[in-house]
Design a protein around this motif. Structure first.
Motif, short mmCIF file in Angstrom:
data_model
loop_
_atom_site.label_atom_id
_atom_site.label_comp_id
_atom_site.label_asym_id
_atom_site.label_seq_id
_atom_site.Cartn_x
_atom_site.Cartn_y
_atom_site.Cartn_z
N TRP A 66 27.17 13.80 76.57
CA TRP A 66 26.90 14.85 75.64
C TRP A 66 25.60 15.65 75.83
O TRP A 66 25.44 16.88 75.53
CB TRP A 66 26.95 14.36 74.28
CG TRP A 66 28.45 13.73 73.94
CD1 TRP A 66 28.70 12.30 73.62
CD2 TRP A 66 29.70 14.65 73.90
NE1 TRP A 66 30.00 12.48 73.22
CE2 TRP A 66 30.75 13.82 73.41
CE3 TRP A 66 29.88 15.98 73.76
CZ2 TRP A 66 32.21 14.12 73.44
CZ3 TRP A 66 30.95 16.59 73.86
CH2 TRP A 66 32.15 15.66 73.34
N ARG A 101 26.71 16.22 65.33
CA ARG A 101 28.08 15.90 65.16
C ARG A 101 28.50 16.26 63.58
O ARG A 101 27.84 15.83 62.58
CB ARG A 101 28.36 14.35 65.49
CG ARG A 101 29.90 14.07 65.59
CD ARG A 101 29.78 12.87 66.31
NE ARG A 101 31.30 12.69 66.75
CZ ARG A 101 31.77 11.68 67.29
NH1 ARG A 101 31.09 10.52 67.04
NH2 ARG A 101 33.19 11.67 67.58
N THR A 128 38.58 14.67 66.29
CA THR A 128 38.17 14.91 67.53
C THR A 128 37.07 13.79 68.32
O THR A 128 36.52 13.08 67.48
CB THR A 128 37.48 16.47 67.78
OG1 THR A 128 36.21 16.34 67.35
CG2 THR A 128 38.52 17.41 67.31
N ASN A 129 37.12 13.87 69.81
CA ASN A 129 36.27 12.94 70.26
C ASN A 129 36.49 11.59 69.88
O ASN A 129 35.27 11.11 69.43
CB ASN A 129 34.89 13.47 70.01
CG ASN A 129 34.66 14.94 70.54
OD1 ASN A 129 35.26 15.32 71.63
ND2 ASN A 129 34.14 15.74 69.84
N ARG A 170 35.81 19.43 73.85
CA ARG A 170 36.37 18.07 73.09
C ARG A 170 37.00 17.23 74.20
O ARG A 170 37.59 17.79 75.18
CB ARG A 170 37.47 18.26 72.02
CG ARG A 170 37.23 19.17 70.57
CD ARG A 170 38.24 19.68 69.99
NE ARG A 170 37.78 20.33 68.61
CZ ARG A 170 38.69 21.14 67.84
NH1 ARG A 170 39.68 21.32 68.41
NH2 ARG A 170 37.93 21.49 66.84
N ARG A 171 36.62 15.97 74.16
CA ARG A 171 37.07 15.19 75.05
C ARG A 171 38.38 14.63 74.77
O ARG A 171 39.59 14.20 75.46
CB ARG A 171 36.48 13.84 75.11
CG ARG A 171 34.96 14.35 75.78
CD ARG A 171 33.76 13.18 76.10
NE ARG A 171 32.68 13.61 76.49
CZ ARG A 171 31.57 12.93 76.81
NH1 ARG A 171 31.51 11.70 76.18
NH2 ARG A 171 30.28 13.72 77.34
N ASP A 198 33.59 16.69 66.02
CA ASP A 198 32.94 17.71 66.75
C ASP A 198 31.68 17.40 67.30
O ASP A 198 31.02 17.32 66.24
CB ASP A 198 33.40 19.22 66.31
CG ASP A 198 34.94 19.63 66.74
OD1 ASP A 198 35.48 19.18 67.56
OD2 ASP A 198 35.55 20.42 65.94
#
Length: 369
Positions: free
Chosen positions: A25, A41, A118-119, A98-99, A79
Motif C-alpha cells: 500500500w 482507510r 473492499t480489500n 482495490r485488491r 477502501d
C-alpha cells in the motif's frame, strides 16, 4: 506532519499498520504522498461522507471529489484513500486500486452492482444453527465470496443450540459437501466454542462478516472484539430472523490482530458477474464434466455424461446440479443485462436451438408419416 518521514518509515511500525497498511500500500500511495496528501482507510460511509483513519487519527471526509464512472466505484468501507492533509471539511481525493471486493447485484431494474466491502482477505459467512440449514443460500454466499478474490470460511453460529455432538457433526458434513475447499467451523459466542480458532484465522488480514439478519454476526463480532461494541437484538423464535442490528458497514481493529468489517444482514444475495465464483463453488461438477464424452455436454440427457452418471450412482447429489444450473442461469441473465454482445449471443443461441428443435420435430413427423 512530516510527509517524507511518513513515506520512509517502516510499514510495520506505521500508525496505520493495525489497519492493514503494508509495503504494498505504501508503494501504491507514493505518488499521492509526493502531492502532500495523507493515506487513510475508510472505516464507514454514510450520506456522501466517510470516517477515515489517517496517521493523525480519524477524520470526517467528504467524497464529492471522487467521481465514480459506475456505482461500483463509490467509496466503500475498506477502501484505502488519499485525503487532504487539513481543512474543514477534508476531502477524499482518490481511491487506491482495490485488491479484492465483494459485489452483489442490487434490486434495481438497471441491474447495478453494489460493493459491500473492499480489500478483504477472509469472508466469514455466518450461518445460524437456530434454523434449518439453507444449503442453496450458502452456495450463493460462497459464489459471491470466491468471486471477490478473498478466501471464504463458513461459520455455523449458535452451535450451543445443537448439544448432540453427532448431530452437529452431520450438519458440518452437510455444509462441507456444499462448500468444497472451504473450512467449516461451528462456533458458539455463548459457550466460547470455536471462538479462539476463529480469532486465530482472522488475526491475519482483513475479514468481513456476511450473513442474513439473525445469523449472529454482531454477537460474533463482539466475541472477536472482546467487548460489546456492536448492538445485539433478539431474533424471532418462529423463524430465527432478526431486525437489522447493524445498519452500516463498520471497520474495526481486533485486539488479537487483524481487521474486521461487520455488515448489515443481507435479505437478497443476488449474483453479479460471478461465473468464476459459481464454478468454484461447484468445482466437483467441473471436475466430472472433464470426463464427459462431449466437451460441450449440458448434463441433461447426453450419452456418456459423467455428471449424470455421478448422480445415478449417488456420488453427486441431484440438488447440487440443480443449484448449479440455477445460479449459472441467474448469473448469465445479470451479465446479459449489462453486456450487449452477450445478449446478442444468447439470442442467437436461442434461435439456433429453436430452429434445431423445429427441424427435429419435422423429421420426427416425417418418419411417423
Amino acid at each position: 506532519m512530516n510527509l517524507s518521514a511518513l513515506s520512509t518509515s517502516s510499514s510495520s511500525s506505521h500508525s496505520l499498520a493495525p489497519y492493514g497498511w503494508n509495503e504494498g500500500w505504501e508503494a501504491e500511495f507514493a505518488p499521492y504522498a509526493d502531492r502532500g496528501l495523507l493515506p487513510g482507510r475508510v472505516l464507514r460511509v454514510d450520506r456522501g461522507q466517510c470516517d477515515v483513519i489517517t496517521p493523525g487519527g480519524v477524520v470526517r471526509a467528504d467524497t464529492e471529489f471522487v467521481t465514480p464512472r459506475n456505482p461500483m466505484e463509490i467509496v466503500c468501507t475498506g477502501d484505502w484513500v488519499a485525503v487532504d492533509p487539513d481543512g474543514d471539511p477534508q476531502f477524499v481525493r482518490t481511491l487506491l486500486p482495490r485488491r479484492t471486493a465483494i459485489v452483489r447485484s442490487t434490486s434495481s431494474k438497471r441491474s447495478e452492482g453494489q460493493v459491500l466491502a473492499t480489500n478483504i482477505d477472509h469472508i466469514v459467512i455466518c450461518v445460524s444453527l437456530a434454523v434449518e440449514l439453507d444449503l442453496g443460500r450458502i452456495e450463493r454466499f460462497l459464489a459471491l465470496a470466491w468471486e471477490s478474490g478473498a478466501q471464504p470460511l463458513v461459520v455455523l453460529t449458535k452451535a450451543d443450540l445443537v448439544p448432540d455432538v453427532t448431530g452437529l457433526s452431520y450438519l458440518v458434513q452437510d455444509v462441507e459437501t456444499t462448500a468444497p475447499g472451504v473450512q467449516v467451523l461451528p462456533v458458539s459466542s455463548a459457550s466460547g466454542e470455536g471462538v479462539e480458532v476463529l480469532k486465530a484465522i482472522v488475526a491475519d488480514g482483513t475479514s468481513v462478516l456476511l450473513g442474513t439478519s439473525g445469523a449472529g454476526k454482531s454477537t460474533l463480532a463482539n466475541a472477536l472484539l472482546g467487548e460489546d461494541v456492536m448492538e445485539v437484538q433478539a431474533t424471532r423464535d418462529i423463524d430465527g430472523k432478526g431486525r437489522h442490528t447493524t445498519t452500516t458497514r463498520n471497520l474495526l481493529v481486533l485486539p488479537a490482530g487483524g481487521v474486521l468489517i461487520d455488515t448489515p444482514g443481507l435479505r437478497g444475495v443476488g449474483l453479479w458477474d460471478a461465473a468464476t465464483g459459481v464454478n468454484q463453488v461447484f468445482s466437483e461438477i467441473d471436475d466430472l464434466a472433464e470426463r464427459c464424452r462431449f466437451h460441450d455436454c449440458a448434463h441433461e440427457a447426453e450419452p456418456g455424461c459423467a455428471v449424470l452418471a455421478a448422480i445415478e450412482d449417488g456420488a453427486l447429489p441431484e440438488r447440487r446440479l440443480e443449484s448449479y444450473r440455477k445460479l449459472l442461469r441467474e448469473n448469465q441473465r445479470i451479465v446479459a443485462k449489462t453486456d450487449a454482445r452477450l445478449r446478442a449471443e444468447i439470442r442467437r443461441d436461442w434461435k439456433m436451438k429453436g430452429a434445431e428443435g423445429r427441424a427435429a420435430m419435422a423429421a420426427k413427423r416425417g418418419r411417423l408419416c
